[in-house]
Design a protein around this motif. Structure first.
Motif, short mmCIF file in Angstrom:
data_model
loop_
_atom_site.label_atom_id
_atom_site.label_comp_id
_atom_site.label_asym_id
_atom_site.label_seq_id
_atom_site.Cartn_x
_atom_site.Cartn_y
_atom_site.Cartn_z
N MET A 28 0.66 -1.12 -0.02
CA MET A 28 -0.08 -0.10 0.02
C MET A 28 0.91 1.51 -0.11
SD MET A 28 -1.73 -0.40 3.74
CE MET A 28 -2.06 1.29 3.97
N PHE A 48 5.15 6.04 5.10
CA PHE A 48 5.56 5.73 6.61
C PHE A 48 6.68 6.83 6.77
CE2 PHE A 48 4.44 0.94 6.45
CZ PHE A 48 3.09 1.60 6.87
N LYS A 68 17.83 6.41 10.62
CA LYS A 68 19.00 6.17 10.05
C LYS A 68 19.23 6.56 8.59
CE LYS A 68 17.38 1.63 8.88
NZ LYS A 68 17.41 0.18 9.36
N LYS A 126 4.88 5.23 19.31
CA LYS A 126 5.37 5.82 17.99
C LYS A 126 6.04 6.90 17.73
CE LYS A 126 2.35 3.89 15.25
NZ LYS A 126 2.97 2.61 14.83
N GLU A 161 5.10 -3.21 0.30
CA GLU A 161 4.11 -2.09 0.53
C GLU A 161 3.15 -2.58 1.65
OE1 GLU A 161 4.92 -3.19 -2.89
OE2 GLU A 161 6.21 -1.77 -2.82
N HIS A 162 3.35 -3.65 2.24
CA HIS A 162 2.65 -3.83 3.50
C HIS A 162 1.29 -4.57 3.35
CE1 HIS A 162 6.09 -2.33 5.49
NE2 HIS A 162 5.79 -1.16 4.69
N GLU A 163 1.01 -5.29 2.22
CA GLU A 163 -0.05 -5.99 2.07
C GLU A 163 0.07 -7.50 2.21
OE1 GLU A 163 0.13 -4.43 -1.69
OE2 GLU A 163 -1.60 -3.02 -1.23
N ILE A 169 -4.21 -5.68 4.51
CA ILE A 169 -2.83 -5.05 4.81
C ILE A 169 -2.47 -5.66 5.99
CG2 ILE A 169 -3.61 -2.83 3.69
CD1 ILE A 169 -4.30 -1.73 6.72
N HIS A 183 1.53 -4.65 10.78
CA HIS A 183 2.39 -3.66 10.76
C HIS A 183 2.08 -2.47 10.13
CE1 HIS A 183 6.39 -1.57 10.54
NE2 HIS A 183 6.08 -1.24 9.34
N ALA A 184 1.19 -2.59 9.13
CA ALA A 184 0.55 -1.42 8.17
C ALA A 184 -0.72 -0.75 8.99
CB ALA A 184 0.05 -1.84 7.00
N ALA A 186 -0.71 -0.78 12.23
CA ALA A 186 -0.17 -0.06 13.54
C ALA A 186 0.48 1.29 13.09
CB ALA A 186 0.95 -1.13 14.15
N GLU A 187 0.90 1.16 11.70
CA GLU A 187 1.61 2.50 11.35
C GLU A 187 0.43 3.61 11.04
OE1 GLU A 187 5.00 3.47 11.11
OE2 GLU A 187 5.42 1.53 12.06
N LEU A 188 -0.71 3.09 10.71
CA LEU A 188 -1.67 3.91 10.21
C LEU A 188 -2.29 4.60 11.36
CD1 LEU A 188 -3.25 2.06 6.91
CD2 LEU A 188 -2.34 4.64 7.16
N ALA A 248 14.21 -4.75 9.46
CA ALA A 248 15.31 -3.81 8.94
C ALA A 248 15.02 -2.31 8.68
CB ALA A 248 15.86 -4.59 7.47
N GLU A 249 13.38 -2.24 8.35
CA GLU A 249 12.90 -0.97 8.09
C GLU A 249 13.20 -0.04 9.16
OE1 GLU A 249 8.72 -0.86 7.16
OE2 GLU A 249 9.30 0.21 5.37
N HIS A 250 13.11 -0.81 10.54
CA HIS A 250 13.08 0.29 11.79
C HIS A 250 14.26 0.23 12.49
CE1 HIS A 250 8.89 1.65 12.13
NE2 HIS A 250 8.66 0.97 10.98
#
Lengths: 378, 128
Positions: A1, A5, A10, A31, B12-14, B27, B30-31, B33-35, B126-128
């Motif tokens: 999607m 984000f 980093k 968050k 893309e978190h699907e 989704i 993780h998606a 929770a981010e939204l 790894a994204e975080h």
């Protein structure tokens, strides 16, 4: 999607700035997002939960990213009067006022709080992302005008914690011997809070009662934890910038970069009440002095009538013709409507006008309404 | 929340769950929770044909709106209209009753490039 984000820290070319409470937020599972170069909590338990907690009980916010500027000296008042729009001369010791810094062309440098500490000492609280620019603006004005005073960039000396909600007074009072109840809205006192020196101001950005507590950065974590303990009996929760935004929007309070910026002047933003033209010269006065009754656009509240949320930057049309833009838009969790603020031509900037907001290429109906959207019961 | 082993995932978190020739798409935890708190879900009409990468709808939270893109191609055979009335299901059960659409796969080979649960979890770490 296609979620944008938050950029991971980093990958930033320069490291994000951190408040003294950064570790506290991370340890509590907040968050975190990049907010104007600051690594800040956007939410803890959830935006809606935090919003309702502030409306119904008490919430606590880390707003240490906000900037502080101190003006001291025999002509401190003259400088403050020269760089701000409101009448600082009317302040009593221990009183604060909402005000603005303008460019000479009349647009906003920033919106600020001016606190009178003493006859020759003023304490300004300014927006985080504007603090360097604000300091340069005020220092330059001081140099040019030759007033007998000094301007200090004081942000490194302060952390700021906001305790907001109907139980904010009861929570804060447990931590200080200074009587807080007699402090009226937009007044402050200096004293001891949670055992450390503090400035306690009855101000906020949530449309609720509450206090903004200024302490030394080294004491911030101690004070935060003390507030959490003191508020436990009322169900206090830590809150992030997400709830801070929905709370201020329901109160129709301006946010720099949205309702106000260098291209907007105070009369357009509905802030004539903080402009005191009769006080004498100030930067920006010449540019706006004849505009009070001749503005062409004005900030206006709206509620969605169709399905959708008119968000920041969306286009607004009236009868199919482009008319303005949304400055802030969001669900209003307390008013339980999708609300927002927008700029409209002055002839349409009144309640009861049907407008269309372009949401993902579709015109969705909304209607202008009076602001604020929410007003707390006194 | 764990990521079902039998699902496939995108960067893309699907997530995509395949049963026969039908893929269910949603989704990820993780998606959602981010939204944050989700308030609106817009989904396509049944019958609409999607190519890989097409935006087929949007998911809107209190603080942001995000398009959702088709990870595989095919025709929409079902949309989760329960989300219209209760968008919060996406927050509480993103990998189950919070599914978005079902599509009839036009090319099963498109699934080959998608991530396993383990690979997706490594990706978001790894994204975080």
């Amino acid at each position: 999607m296609g979620v944008v984000f938050p950029t991971p820290a980093k990958s930033m070319s320069s490291p994000l700035l951190k408040t003294p409470l950064n570790e506290v937020h991370r340890a509590a599972g907040a968050k975190m997002v990049d907010f104007g170069g600051w690594d800040m909590p956007v939410q803890y338990s959830g935006l809606l939960d935090e919003h309702h907690t502030v409306r119904n009980a008490v919430g606590v916010f880390d707003v240490s990213h906000m900037g502080e500027i101190e003006v001291r000296g025999p002509e401190a008042l003259k400088l403050v009067e020269y760089v701000t729009t409101n009448a600082a001369s009317r302040l009593a010791e221990g009183q604060a006022q909402y005000s603005a810094l303008l460019y000479s062309h009349g647009g906003f440098v920033d919106d600020i709080l001016v606190h009178k500490v003493a006859d020759e000492s003023y304490f300004l609280c300014v927006n985080a992302s504007n603090q360097d620019k604000d300091f340069a603006h005020i220092a330059a004005a001081n140099k040019d005008s030759g007033f007998d005073c000094e301007v200090e960039f004081a942000s490194p000396k302060y952390a700021q914690i906001a305790v907001q909600g109907p139980k904010a007074l009861a929570t804060a009072q447990k931590l200080t011997d200074s009587p807080l109840s007699p402090i009226r809205y937009y007044w402050f006192t200096d004293g001891t809070f949670a055992g450390v020196p503090a400035r306690m101001a009855r101000t906020g950005y949530t449309a609720e009662d509450g206090f903004e507590i200024y302490v030394a950065p080294g004491n911030a974590a101690h004070v935060w934890n003390a507030i959490m303990d003191a508020g436990a009996e009322f169900g206090i929760k830590p809150c992030g910038l997400g709830a801070r935004n929905t709370l201020r929007l329901e109160g129709a309070m301006a946010l720099y970069g949205h309702e106000i910026d260098a291209s907007i002047h105070p009369f357009e933003a509905g802030l004539a009440w903080i402009v005191k033209l009769e006080k004498g010269d100030f930067i920006g006065r010449d540019a706006i002095k004849d505009k009070r009754d001749s503005i062409t656009r004005r900030l206006t509240g709206f509620e969605m009538r169709g399905r959708g949320i008119g968000r920041d930057g969306y286009e607004v049309a009236i009868n199919g013709s482009p008319a303005g833009w949304v400055t802030s838009g969001s669900p209003g969790p307390t008013v339980n409507k999708n609300i927002g603020l927008c700029y409209l031509p002055i002839e349409h900037a009144k309640p009861g006008v049907q407008i269309e907001i372009t949401i993902r290429n579709q015109a969705v109906l909304a209607e202008t309404v009076p602001t604020p959207f929410y007003r707390r019961a006194k | 929340m764990s990521y079902p082993e039998n699902y496939r995932y995108t960067k893309e978190h699907e997530w995509i769950a395949v049963e026969g020739a039908v893929a269910t798409i949603g989704i990820t935890d993780h998606a959602q929770a981010e939204l944050g708190d989700i308030v609106y879900v817009d989904l396509p009409a049944v019958g609409k044909t999607l190519a890989v990468g097409d935006s087929f709808g949007s998911v809107e939270s209190v603080k942001a709106v995000s398009d959702v893109y088709a990870p595989v191609s095919g025709a929409v055979v079902d949309a989760n209209t329960a989300l219209n009335d209760e968008p919060g299901i996406l927050n509480s059960d993103p990998h189950g009753s919070g599914w978005l659409i079902k599509i009839s796969l036009s090319d099963a080979a498109e699934l080959d490039g998608l991530l396993s649960a383990t690979a997706y979890e490594e990706y978001i770490q790894a994204e975080h």
